[in-house]
Write an enzyme that holds these catalytic residues in place. Structure first.
Site, short mmCIF file in Angstrom:
data_model
loop_
_atom_site.label_atom_id
_atom_site.label_comp_id
_atom_site.label_asym_id
_atom_site.label_seq_id
_atom_site.Cartn_x
_atom_site.Cartn_y
_atom_site.Cartn_z
N TYR A 48 51.92 -9.64 74.61
CA TYR A 48 52.34 -9.57 73.21
C TYR A 48 52.43 -8.15 72.68
CZ TYR A 48 53.60 -14.11 71.70
OH TYR A 48 54.32 -15.25 71.52
N GLU A 105 53.62 9.04 51.41
CA GLU A 105 54.11 8.97 52.78
C GLU A 105 55.56 8.48 52.85
OE1 GLU A 105 52.41 10.57 54.63
OE2 GLU A 105 50.32 9.97 54.83
N HIS A 141 44.57 9.95 62.39
CA HIS A 141 44.95 9.42 61.08
C HIS A 141 45.15 7.90 61.14
CE1 HIS A 141 47.83 9.99 57.37
NE2 HIS A 141 47.14 8.88 57.30
N HIS A 155 45.22 2.57 58.16
CA HIS A 155 44.14 3.37 58.75
C HIS A 155 43.19 2.39 59.46
CE1 HIS A 155 44.62 6.64 55.37
NE2 HIS A 155 45.71 6.48 56.10
P1 13P Z 1 49.27 6.83 49.51
O1 13P Z 1 48.14 6.29 48.64
O2 13P Z 1 50.00 7.95 48.83
O3 13P Z 1 50.16 5.70 49.95
O4 13P Z 1 48.60 7.42 50.80
C1 13P Z 1 47.65 6.65 51.49
C2 13P Z 1 47.64 6.93 52.94
O5 13P Z 1 47.39 6.05 53.72
C3 13P Z 1 47.94 8.30 53.40
O6 13P Z 1 48.27 8.31 54.74
#
Ligand code: 13P
Length: 213
Positions: A121, A75, A161, A96
């Protein structure tokens, strides 16, 4: 002898460890970066945020060339787009985390304003959050989606995501990511309830007193 870069590597290990310990990141999800005078540090791809090693954190130059450490997060183009469009950004955190990811999935989330001003906040630390359309993890096009926002947002939700939050330094970005996650939890808990938002005047006052994010 330790210099500022060594100190930042230690800070990444410490703060990423805290994010992981509190369940904001699970498995190898998420990635964190900081800006350096001569490039960037970013967590390696497939690394567990709770088990980072300072010397294995990836270093990239200004052009994104890999200088050292393990292979960088896929990323990086996403992180890089925040740095390029927000000169004030010193760190970027992508998670995530469950509740912010839930907001990124719920059909009722307003893509222009994912997190209404329900508490001071979230206004002060996160600001107005925009959703960017779904694109597969690691697609360099993610960077183009962020660049199109022209630096107007410190934080975004990647549809289906998860959240991405920038801050002036690593501590601020981590605090903002946590604030966003806990506010998302409130918003999901309050779904279907009538809520009282902060007034326009109250939001403006926060900007005047604490500065715009
Ligand atoms: P990476 O392991 O390449 O950092 O990717 C993890 C992730 O959160 C993808 O969005």
């Amino acid at each position: 002898m330790t210099g500022p870069e060594d100190h930042l590597r230690q800070e990444m290990v410490r703060l990423c460890g805290l994010l992981f310990a509190r369940g904001y990141s699970v498995g190898s999800a998420g990635n964190v970066s900081v800006r350096l005078p001569d490039g960037y540090l970013i967590t390696p791809t497939n690394a567990m945020l709770g088990a980072l090693e300072p010397d294995r954190i990836s270093k990239l130059d200004h052009d994104g060339n890999h200088l050292g450490g393990d292979r960088p997060s896929k990323e990086f183009p996403l992180h890089r787009a925040f740095y390029d469009t927000r000169p004030q950004a010193g760190a970027v955190v992508h998670l995530h985390s469950t509740w912010a990811t839930a907001l990124s999935v719920l059909a009722g989330t307003d893509p222009e304003d994912c997190v209404p001003p329900i508490t001071p906040y979230v206004v002060m630390r996160v600001g107005r959050v925009k959703m960017v359309p779904y694109i597969r993890p690691g697609d360099p096009g993610m960077g183009d989606l962020i660049r199109a926002l022209e630096g107007r947002h410190a934080a975004v939700l990647l549809a289906n995501h998860g959240p991405v939050v920038s801050g002036k330094d690593l501590f601020s970005a981590v605090c903002a990511a946590e604030e966003l996650e806990e506010t998302a939890k409130l918003l999901v808990a309050l779904q279907g309830s009538e809520v009282r938002l902060l007034s326009r005047e109250a939001v403006d006052e926060l900007g005047r007193v604490f500065g715009q994010i």
